[in-house]
Every structure is written in structure tokens, then in C-alpha cells.
Design a protein around this motif. Structure first.
Motif, PDB file in Angstrom:
ATOM      1  N   LEU A 149       0.860  -1.175   0.000  1.00 54.29           N
ATOM      2  CA  LEU A 149       0.000   0.000   0.000  1.00 54.29           C
ATOM      3  C   LEU A 149       0.899   1.229   0.000  1.00 54.29           C
ATOM      4  O   LEU A 149       2.124   1.112   0.091  1.00 54.29           O
ATOM      5  N   SER A 150       0.291   2.416  -0.077  1.00 51.74           N
ATOM      6  CA  SER A 150       1.076   3.645  -0.141  1.00 51.74           C
ATOM      7  C   SER A 150       0.516   4.693   0.808  1.00 51.74           C
ATOM      8  O   SER A 150      -0.699   4.764   1.024  1.00 51.74           O
ATOM      9  N   LYS A 151       1.417   5.493   1.374  1.00 49.54           N
ATOM     10  CA  LYS A 151       1.026   6.590   2.251  1.00 49.54           C
ATOM     11  C   LYS A 151       1.410   7.919   1.615  1.00 49.54           C
ATOM     12  O   LYS A 151       2.499   8.056   1.044  1.00 49.54           O
ATOM     13  N   GLN A 152       0.520   8.898   1.713  1.00 44.91           N
ATOM     14  CA  GLN A 152       0.736  10.218   1.126  1.00 44.91           C
ATOM     15  C   GLN A 152       1.512  11.113   2.079  1.00 44.91           C
ATOM     16  O   GLN A 152       1.120  11.292   3.242  1.00 44.91           O
ATOM     17  N   ILE A 153       2.642  11.684   1.607  1.00 49.32           N
ATOM     18  CA  ILE A 153       3.422  12.599   2.445  1.00 49.32           C
ATOM     19  C   ILE A 153       3.801  13.864   1.672  1.00 49.32           C
ATOM     20  O   ILE A 153       4.776  14.536   2.011  1.00 49.32           O
ATOM     21  N   ARG A 154       3.015  14.213   0.650  1.00 41.63           N
ATOM     22  CA  ARG A 154       3.390  15.334  -0.215  1.00 41.63           C
ATOM     23  C   ARG A 154       3.365  16.675   0.516  1.00 41.63           C
ATOM     24  O   ARG A 154       3.996  17.643   0.080  1.00 41.63           O
ATOM     25  N   TYR A 155       2.639  16.781   1.631  1.00 46.48           N
ATOM     26  CA  TYR A 155       2.614  18.017   2.410  1.00 46.48           C
ATOM     27  C   TYR A 155       3.540  17.934   3.628  1.00 46.48           C
ATOM     28  O   TYR A 155       3.576  18.851   4.435  1.00 46.48           O
ATOM     29  N   THR A 156       4.260  16.831   3.756  1.00 44.78           N
ATOM     30  CA  THR A 156       5.137  16.617   4.907  1.00 44.78           C
ATOM     31  C   THR A 156       6.609  16.602   4.507  1.00 44.78           C
ATOM     32  O   THR A 156       7.439  17.264   5.136  1.00 44.78           O
ATOM     33  N   ALA A 157       6.948  15.833   3.486  1.00 47.86           N
ATOM     34  CA  ALA A 157       8.330  15.754   2.990  1.00 47.86           C
ATOM     35  C   ALA A 157       8.457  16.728   1.818  1.00 47.86           C
ATOM     36  O   ALA A 157       8.067  16.431   0.698  1.00 47.86           O
ATOM     37  N   ILE A 158       8.988  17.893   2.108  1.00 41.64           N
ATOM     38  CA  ILE A 158       8.965  19.010   1.156  1.00 41.64           C
ATOM     39  C   ILE A 158      10.285  19.152   0.400  1.00 41.64           C
ATOM     40  O   ILE A 158      11.360  19.106   0.996  1.00 41.64           O
ATOM     41  N   CYS A 159      10.173  19.352  -0.913  1.00 42.84           N
ATOM     42  CA  CYS A 159      11.347  19.702  -1.712  1.00 42.84           C
ATOM     43  C   CYS A 159      10.945  20.709  -2.785  1.00 42.84           C
ATOM     44  O   CYS A 159       9.811  20.718  -3.262  1.00 42.84           O
ATOM     45  N   LEU A 160      11.894  21.565  -3.132  1.00 38.36           N
ATOM     46  CA  LEU A 160      11.690  22.566  -4.180  1.00 38.36           C
ATOM     47  C   LEU A 160      12.230  22.024  -5.497  1.00 38.36           C
ATOM     48  O   LEU A 160      13.395  21.627  -5.571  1.00 38.36           O
ATOM     49  N   HIS A 161      11.393  22.009  -6.522  1.00 34.40           N
ATOM     50  CA  HIS A 161      11.805  21.510  -7.832  1.00 34.40           C
ATOM     51  C   HIS A 161      12.334  22.669  -8.667  1.00 34.40           C
ATOM     52  O   HIS A 161      11.590  23.572  -9.043  1.00 34.40           O
ATOM     53  N   LEU A 162      13.629  22.623  -8.967  1.00 37.57           N
ATOM     54  CA  LEU A 162      14.266  23.657  -9.788  1.00 37.57           C
ATOM     55  C   LEU A 162      13.893  23.466 -11.253  1.00 37.57           C
ATOM     56  O   LEU A 162      13.803  22.342 -11.739  1.00 37.57           O
ATOM     57  N   ASP A 163      13.692  24.559 -11.939  1.00 39.08           N
ATOM     58  CA  ASP A 163      13.260  24.497 -13.334  1.00 39.08           C
ATOM     59  C   ASP A 163      14.421  24.078 -14.242  1.00 39.08           C
ATOM     60  O   ASP A 163      15.590  24.340 -13.950  1.00 39.08           O
ATOM     61  N   HIS A 164      14.089  23.422 -15.351  1.00 38.34           N
ATOM     62  CA  HIS A 164      15.108  23.019 -16.327  1.00 38.34           C
ATOM     63  C   HIS A 164      14.439  22.552 -17.613  1.00 38.34           C
ATOM     64  O   HIS A 164      13.247  22.231 -17.634  1.00 38.34           O
ATOM     65  N   ALA A 165      15.233  22.507 -18.677  1.00 39.08           N
ATOM     66  CA  ALA A 165      14.729  22.011 -19.960  1.00 39.08           C
ATOM     67  C   ALA A 165      14.670  20.494 -19.935  1.00 39.08           C
ATOM     68  O   ALA A 165      15.359  19.844 -19.134  1.00 39.08           O
ATOM     69  N   ARG A 166      13.841  19.908 -20.821  1.00 38.51           N
ATOM     70  CA  ARG A 166      13.704  18.449 -20.894  1.00 38.51           C
ATOM     71  C   ARG A 166      13.888  17.986 -22.344  1.00 38.51           C
ATOM     72  O   ARG A 166      12.943  17.604 -23.024  1.00 38.51           O
ATOM     73  N   SER A 167      15.130  17.991 -22.767  1.00 36.89           N
ATOM     74  CA  SER A 167      15.443  17.602 -24.141  1.00 36.89           C
ATOM     75  C   SER A 167      15.273  16.112 -24.379  1.00 36.89           C
ATOM     76  O   SER A 167      15.225  15.652 -25.523  1.00 36.89           O
ATOM     77  N   TYR A 168      15.160  15.344 -23.307  1.00 35.25           N
ATOM     78  CA  TYR A 168      15.071  13.891 -23.412  1.00 35.25           C
ATOM     79  C   TYR A 168      13.641  13.391 -23.613  1.00 35.25           C
ATOM     80  O   TYR A 168      13.420  12.192 -23.742  1.00 35.25           O
ATOM     81  N   VAL A 169      12.662  14.274 -23.613  1.00 34.86           N
ATOM     82  CA  VAL A 169      11.265  13.855 -23.757  1.00 34.86           C
ATOM     83  C   VAL A 169      11.033  13.283 -25.155  1.00 34.86           C
ATOM     84  O   VAL A 169      11.374  13.908 -26.164  1.00 34.86           O
ATOM     85  N   ASN A 170      10.469  12.089 -25.215  1.00 31.15           N
ATOM     86  CA  ASN A 170      10.193  11.412 -26.482  1.00 31.15           C
ATOM     87  C   ASN A 170       8.776  10.843 -26.407  1.00 31.15           C
ATOM     88  O   ASN A 170       8.507   9.924 -25.634  1.00 31.15           O
ATOM     89  N   GLU A 171       7.871  11.396 -27.202  1.00 32.12           N
ATOM     90  CA  GLU A 171       6.465  11.008 -27.136  1.00 32.12           C
ATOM     91  C   GLU A 171       6.256   9.528 -27.453  1.00 32.12           C
ATOM     92  O   GLU A 171       5.380   8.877 -26.876  1.00 32.12           O
ATOM     93  N   GLU A 172       7.041   8.978 -28.371  1.00 29.56           N
ATOM     94  CA  GLU A 172       6.900   7.560 -28.711  1.00 29.56           C
ATOM     95  C   GLU A 172       7.263   6.666 -27.530  1.00 29.56           C
ATOM     96  O   GLU A 172       6.595   5.656 -27.274  1.00 29.56           O
TER      97      GLU A 172
END
Length: 276
Positions: free
Chosen positions: A220-243
């Protein structure tokens, strides 16, 4: 050690430096760090080496040759290098609040994995955050972020430093309790039981696929998105491949329909599994 923190990275030295600074000021220091490097240049190793003295326990650099997006492969290698029975997974663009490791350990429970989230900040603020902002935790304060140009929105509630409010929001949020590569944790034995990450998958839900197989194996899984906090730094995503994303979705649909838990193309399918 109480935990192994596995951080994925690829040629993002400035961001990794900020992330490692965040781990150097954790309220819990009984953990090792493994930087899972998917083919970066030697500059990344130089950043890692510069932080070794700042940690009580090992800071290890695990590297593989650059051959496109192979996050799942380097994660499996990092898992085998880990020496703790509890693993925390995140990315080299996510700065942890100083109680990040503490909250993962506080909420761990047999039969569960923990599902965390992140607070995404724009490039302008990502660039101006410096070492002192991380050490004194200013960058996690709503006032500081607003002063530096962040627009007000509901997601700012994630940064509210109140354990009762955080617990309530973890319960209230409609967000699925999925395995998120930027902020999730679980017991090493549970991950090994399903043979780790699927190395046939590239970018696009590859982390969630592993979590879905954990579900299929009875966790099972427990939600901690409001407890374990991290800041996501912005960046480009050149590796994205729709296929590749479409292929991954098909694999996930197959796994769900057939209750697939263990895959062949994982940790135990490599020669280095025996060597390590």
C-alpha cells in the motif's frame, strides 16, 4: 545507517550543488547519499567529491556511460550500492527542506511505500537561490519566495510549516499515492522483491511503473506530499520522447491488467548483479 538517499542526475552541476547543500543541513544525519549519474561529464563527479567532507556517512558517486536516457538502469545500480534497508529516491533538481529525511523515516511503515511531491519554482528563482538561502531555509519561506517574484497560488500551502495542517492536507488531497521519482521511499527488500526498475523503459512514467508493480505485489502507499517538502528547480527536458512515453503507457496498462509484479529486465538480469 537509517536510510540511503538515491539522487539521480545528468549534467546539472549547478542544480546538484544546491541539492547536496540541502542534504548537508538535514535535521537527521544518519543516512548515506548515492548520486546515480546517468552519464554526466567529470564535472558532476567534482561536485560530488567537493561535498564528501560535509556528510557523516558515505557520499557515493555511481556512474554509467552516456547512452541516452537510462534512468532505470542507473537507479538499479545505485540500489545495489546502497547499504541501508530503507531507500529514499529523489532527483538532482529537488532541494530538500531540512526535515525531508526525518519525515521520510518518521512515516515509514512495513507494507507501505511513501509517496511525496514537490513545489515547482520558476527559472528566475531557481537561479537566484544560493547556498545561504538553503542553509538558513529562506527559500522554503512563502514570504521570501513572494518577495523574489513568485505568484500566489494554492500550491503554496505545501510550504506551510505546521504538522497538523500537513497531516490534514495529506489526508485531503485527491492526488494519487503513486511512486514519484522525485520524492518517494520504501524498503529495499520490497523493491528487490519485484526486481527493481524496468530497464526497458525510458522517460515517461518509468518511476510510476515500478510503484504500480509494488501495488501488484501487495504493498500500500502513504501520502506525504505536504510533509516531505522539496523545491523543484526548473530546467529544460530535451530527453522527452512522445513515442517512448506511449510505449511506457502500454507496458503499464499490461501490468495493471495482468497484475504483473516482477519483471525480468531489472536488477537480477545484469552481470553486475553478481559482481556487486
Amino acid at each position: 545507517m537509517k536510510a540511503s538517499v538515491i539522487i539521480t542526475t545528468y549534467n546539472s552541476e549547478d542544480w546538484l550543488r544546491k541539492v547536496l547543500t540541502g542534504y548537508s543541513v538535514q535535521t537527521e544525519n544518519d543516512f548515506e547519499i548515492i548520486v546515480a549519474d546517468d552519464g554526466s561529464t567529470t564535472e558532476t563527479k567534482e561536485v560530488v567529491d567537493s561535498f564528501i567532507a560535509k556528510f557523516k556517512y558515505p557520499l557515493t558517486h555511481v556512474w554509467q556511460e552516456d547512452n541516452g536516457f537510462q534512468k532505470t538502469k542507473i537507479l538499479n545500480k545505485a540500489i545495489l550500492k546502497s547499504t541501508s534497508e530503507y531507500l529514499i529516491f529523489t532527483d538532482g533538481d529537488c532541494i530538500p527542506r531540512n526535515d525531508f529525511v526525518q519525515n521520510h523515516l518518521k512515516n515509514k511503515e512495513e507494507g507501505y511505500f511513501l509517496s511525496g511531491g514537490y513545489f515547482k519554482i520558476p527559472m528566475t528563482i531557481s537561479k537566484i537561490i544560493d547556498e545561504n538561502d538553503i542553509i538558513n531555509q529562506n527559500c522554503f519561506k512563502i514570504v521570501w519566495l513572494r518577495t523574489n517574484g513568485l505568484n500566489v497560488n494554492f500550491k503554496l500551502t505545501k510550504l506551510t510549516y505546521n504538522k497538523y495542517f500537513s497531516a490534514f492536507m495529506n489526508w485531503l488531497t485527491p492526488t494519487k499515492r503513486s511512486w514519484n521519482g522525485h520524492n518517494s521511499s520504501g524498503f529495499k527488500s520490497d523493491i528487490l522483491a519485484i526486481n527493481g526498475f524496468n530497464e526497458l523503459l525510458h522517460y515517461g512514467g518509468e518511476d510510476r511503473e515500478m510503484g504500480e508493480r509494488l501495488f501488484n505485489n501487495g504493498l500500500l502507499s502513504k501520502q506525504i506530499r505536504y510533509t516531505a517538502i522539496c523545491l523543484h528547480l526548473d530546467h529544460a527536458r530535451s530527453y522527452v520522447n512522445e513515442e517512448e512515453i506511449k510505449k511506457n503507457l502500454l507496458v503499464r496498462k499490461f501490468n495493471k491488467k495482468n497484475r504483473v509484479a516482477t519483471i525480468e529486465s531489472g536488477i537480477k538480469n545484469k552481470s553486475w548483479f553478481v559482481e556487486n
